[in-house]
Design a protein around this motif. Structure first.
Motif, PDB file in Angstrom:
ATOM      1  N   LEU A  62       0.821  -1.215   0.000  1.00  0.00           N
ATOM      2  CA  LEU A  62       0.000   0.000   0.000  1.00  0.00           C
ATOM      3  C   LEU A  62       0.855   1.265   0.000  1.00  0.00           C
ATOM      4  CD1 LEU A  62      -2.815  -1.147   2.442  1.00  0.00           C
ATOM      5  CD2 LEU A  62      -3.068  -0.626   0.001  1.00  0.00           C
ATOM      6  N   ASP A  63       1.946   1.260   0.774  1.00  0.00           N
ATOM      7  CA  ASP A  63       2.839   2.415   0.791  1.00  0.00           C
ATOM      8  C   ASP A  63       3.499   2.601  -0.571  1.00  0.00           C
ATOM      9  OD1 ASP A  63       2.285   3.148   3.362  1.00  0.00           O
ATOM     10  OD2 ASP A  63       4.087   2.282   4.248  1.00  0.00           O
ATOM     11  N   SER A  64       3.777   1.488  -1.254  1.00  0.00           N
ATOM     12  CA  SER A  64       4.352   1.573  -2.591  1.00  0.00           C
ATOM     13  C   SER A  64       3.328   2.094  -3.585  1.00  0.00           C
ATOM     14  CB  SER A  64       4.850   0.194  -3.049  1.00  0.00           C
ATOM     15  OG  SER A  64       5.854  -0.294  -2.204  1.00  0.00           O
ATOM     16  N   PHE A  65       2.117   1.572  -3.495  1.00  0.00           N
ATOM     17  CA  PHE A  65       1.098   1.884  -4.494  1.00  0.00           C
ATOM     18  C   PHE A  65       0.617   3.325  -4.428  1.00  0.00           C
ATOM     19  CE2 PHE A  65      -3.372   1.855  -6.000  1.00  0.00           C
ATOM     20  CZ  PHE A  65      -3.108   1.555  -7.330  1.00  0.00           C
ATOM     21  N   LYS A  66       0.642   3.932  -3.245  1.00  0.00           N
ATOM     22  CA  LYS A  66       0.067   5.279  -3.151  1.00  0.00           C
ATOM     23  C   LYS A  66       0.860   6.297  -3.964  1.00  0.00           C
ATOM     24  CE  LYS A  66       2.027   6.154   1.489  1.00  0.00           C
ATOM     25  NZ  LYS A  66       1.663   6.369   2.900  1.00  0.00           N
ATOM     26  N   ALA A  67       2.169   6.153  -4.038  1.00  0.00           N
ATOM     27  CA  ALA A  67       2.960   7.052  -4.878  1.00  0.00           C
ATOM     28  C   ALA A  67       2.724   6.740  -6.348  1.00  0.00           C
ATOM     29  CB  ALA A  67       4.440   6.937  -4.551  1.00  0.00           C
ATOM     30  N   GLY A  68       2.663   5.448  -6.666  1.00  0.00           N
ATOM     31  CA  GLY A  68       2.386   5.054  -8.040  1.00  0.00           C
ATOM     32  C   GLY A  68       1.022   5.533  -8.497  1.00  0.00           C
ATOM     33  N   LEU A  69       0.047   5.451  -7.610  1.00  0.00           N
ATOM     34  CA  LEU A  69      -1.303   5.919  -7.932  1.00  0.00           C
ATOM     35  C   LEU A  69      -1.300   7.415  -8.188  1.00  0.00           C
ATOM     36  CD1 LEU A  69      -4.346   5.457  -8.172  1.00  0.00           C
ATOM     37  CD2 LEU A  69      -4.512   5.764  -5.679  1.00  0.00           C
ATOM     38  N   ALA A  70      -0.557   8.156  -7.378  1.00  0.00           N
ATOM     39  CA  ALA A  70      -0.475   9.609  -7.571  1.00  0.00           C
ATOM     40  C   ALA A  70       0.115   9.937  -8.937  1.00  0.00           C
ATOM     41  CB  ALA A  70       0.371  10.235  -6.460  1.00  0.00           C
ATOM     42  N   VAL A  71       1.176   9.233  -9.309  1.00  0.00           N
ATOM     43  CA  VAL A  71       1.809   9.439 -10.614  1.00  0.00           C
ATOM     44  C   VAL A  71       0.827   9.125 -11.738  1.00  0.00           C
ATOM     45  CG1 VAL A  71       3.577   8.598 -12.201  1.00  0.00           C
ATOM     46  CG2 VAL A  71       4.149   8.996  -9.798  1.00  0.00           C
ATOM     47  N   PHE A  78      -3.954  15.182 -16.423  1.00  0.00           N
ATOM     48  CA  PHE A  78      -3.456  16.373 -17.118  1.00  0.00           C
ATOM     49  C   PHE A  78      -2.651  16.028 -18.378  1.00  0.00           C
ATOM     50  CE2 PHE A  78      -4.064  17.862 -12.726  1.00  0.00           C
ATOM     51  CZ  PHE A  78      -4.856  18.971 -12.967  1.00  0.00           C
ATOM     52  N   GLU A  79      -2.641  14.736 -18.709  1.00  0.00           N
ATOM     53  CA  GLU A  79      -1.932  14.275 -19.903  1.00  0.00           C
ATOM     54  C   GLU A  79      -0.489  14.787 -19.921  1.00  0.00           C
ATOM     55  OE1 GLU A  79      -4.333  15.531 -23.198  1.00  0.00           O
ATOM     56  OE2 GLU A  79      -5.746  13.882 -22.933  1.00  0.00           O
ATOM     57  N   SER A  80       0.146  14.664 -18.777  1.00  0.00           N
ATOM     58  CA  SER A  80       1.523  15.146 -18.640  1.00  0.00           C
ATOM     59  C   SER A  80       2.280  14.264 -17.654  1.00  0.00           C
ATOM     60  CB  SER A  80       1.540  16.602 -18.149  1.00  0.00           C
ATOM     61  OG  SER A  80       2.855  16.994 -17.784  1.00  0.00           O
ATOM     62  N   ARG A  81       3.339  13.631 -18.129  1.00  0.00           N
ATOM     63  CA  ARG A  81       4.157  12.817 -17.244  1.00  0.00           C
ATOM     64  C   ARG A  81       4.833  13.673 -16.178  1.00  0.00           C
ATOM     65  NH1 ARG A  81      10.003  10.421 -18.348  1.00  0.00           N
ATOM     66  NH2 ARG A  81      10.074   8.785 -16.763  1.00  0.00           N
ATOM     67  N   ASN A  82       5.226  14.886 -16.549  1.00  0.00           N
ATOM     68  CA  ASN A  82       5.902  15.756 -15.583  1.00  0.00           C
ATOM     69  C   ASN A  82       4.997  16.111 -14.414  1.00  0.00           C
ATOM     70  OD1 ASN A  82       8.131  15.673 -17.200  1.00  0.00           O
ATOM     71  ND2 ASN A  82       7.932  17.775 -17.976  1.00  0.00           N
ATOM     72  N   VAL A  83       3.721  16.351 -14.697  1.00  0.00           N
ATOM     73  CA  VAL A  83       2.761  16.628 -13.626  1.00  0.00           C
ATOM     74  C   VAL A  83       2.643  15.398 -12.721  1.00  0.00           C
ATOM     75  CG1 VAL A  83       0.346  17.116 -13.082  1.00  0.00           C
ATOM     76  CG2 VAL A  83       1.472  18.334 -14.941  1.00  0.00           C
ATOM     77  N   GLY A  84       2.610  14.222 -13.333  1.00  0.00           N
ATOM     78  CA  GLY A  84       2.551  12.990 -12.553  1.00  0.00           C
ATOM     79  C   GLY A  84       3.769  12.811 -11.662  1.00  0.00           C
ATOM     80  N   LEU A  85       4.931  13.179 -12.180  1.00  0.00           N
ATOM     81  CA  LEU A  85       6.163  13.068 -11.385  1.00  0.00           C
ATOM     82  C   LEU A  85       6.125  13.977 -10.160  1.00  0.00           C
ATOM     83  CD1 LEU A  85       8.766  12.921 -14.281  1.00  0.00           C
ATOM     84  CD2 LEU A  85       8.475  11.170 -12.509  1.00  0.00           C
ATOM     85  N   ILE A  86       5.579  15.159 -10.323  1.00  0.00           N
ATOM     86  CA  ILE A  86       5.453  16.071  -9.182  1.00  0.00           C
ATOM     87  C   ILE A  86       4.492  15.484  -8.149  1.00  0.00           C
ATOM     88  CG2 ILE A  86       4.577  18.334  -8.461  1.00  0.00           C
ATOM     89  CD1 ILE A  86       7.364  18.356  -9.735  1.00  0.00           C
TER      90      ILE A  86
END
Length: 205
Positions: A62-71, A78-86
């Protein structure tokens, strides 16, 4: 692109990352406050000290997935990988410094790993084998994590990762060293325990 998507990603990512799964899971299982066990950390490693491998695994995932989910969520939104990285970077900060727990959370290794799965396979290609190799050789999880964190940005860059992504990975790696500063001190002193050994009473989370 305006700054608004990045701002929304930062806020949303932080809130996702700040969900204290280790604390929630152990309380739901009737084990009380995980912050009163072992190192006082809310991450999977400390959950494992309760003797419940199933709960530790659930916390890790779950701790791993929450960052992945945010990305994933903000990249698609927003159709932007950079936004996902932030969003992923903010999720890492939320995990380590959750507002709900007085800004005292986990150390972020699992969250970083989950971000790599969804945001930078090139970084994962470096980080995963380095972590496993170091852990198998020395059986010290913090040493494995710090070595992997140190090499991920450089390795990703050499594999052709974008400058923006490398910048985010560098920031994450620096933060991993910061959250592991007590571990780093013990490593330099030769007192960091190996996996399975009990921590000493004077060790900090």
């Amino acid at each position: 692109m305006t700054l608004l998507p990045f701002l929304l990603a930062a806020i949303g990512g932080y809130l996702l990352g700040s969900i204290p799964f280790g604390l929630i899971i152990t309380r739901a299982a009737g084990l009380g406050d995980i912050r009163k066990v072992g190192s006082g950390n809310i991450g999977a490693t400390n959950v494992l000290r309760t003797g419940r491998k199933d709960l530790a695994l659930a916390t890790l995932l779950l701790d791993s997935f929450k960052a992945g989910l945010a990305v994933l969520l903000f990249s698609l939104l927003f159709e932007s990988r950079n936004v996902g990285l932030i969003a992923g970077l903010a999720a890492f900060l939320g995990h380590c410094y959750p507002v709900w727990l007085g800004f005292k959370g986990g150390k972020g290794v699992a969250t970083y790993a989950g971000l790599l799965v969804f945001a930078s396979l090139k970084g994962l290609m470096i980080g995963a084998p380095v972590w496993f190799a170091m852990f198998l050789l020395f059986r010290i999880s913090s040493l494995a994590a710090l070595t992997a964190a140190a090499l991920v940005p450089l390795g990703a860059l050499l594999l052709g990762e974008t400058e923006f992504a490398v910048g985010v990975l560098t920031a994450l790696s620096v933060l991993v060293f910061w959250t592991h500063r007590s571990n780093l001190s013990r490593l330099l002193k030769g007192t960091e325990p190996k996996f399975g050994q009990k921590k000493k009473a004077d060790e900090t989370p």
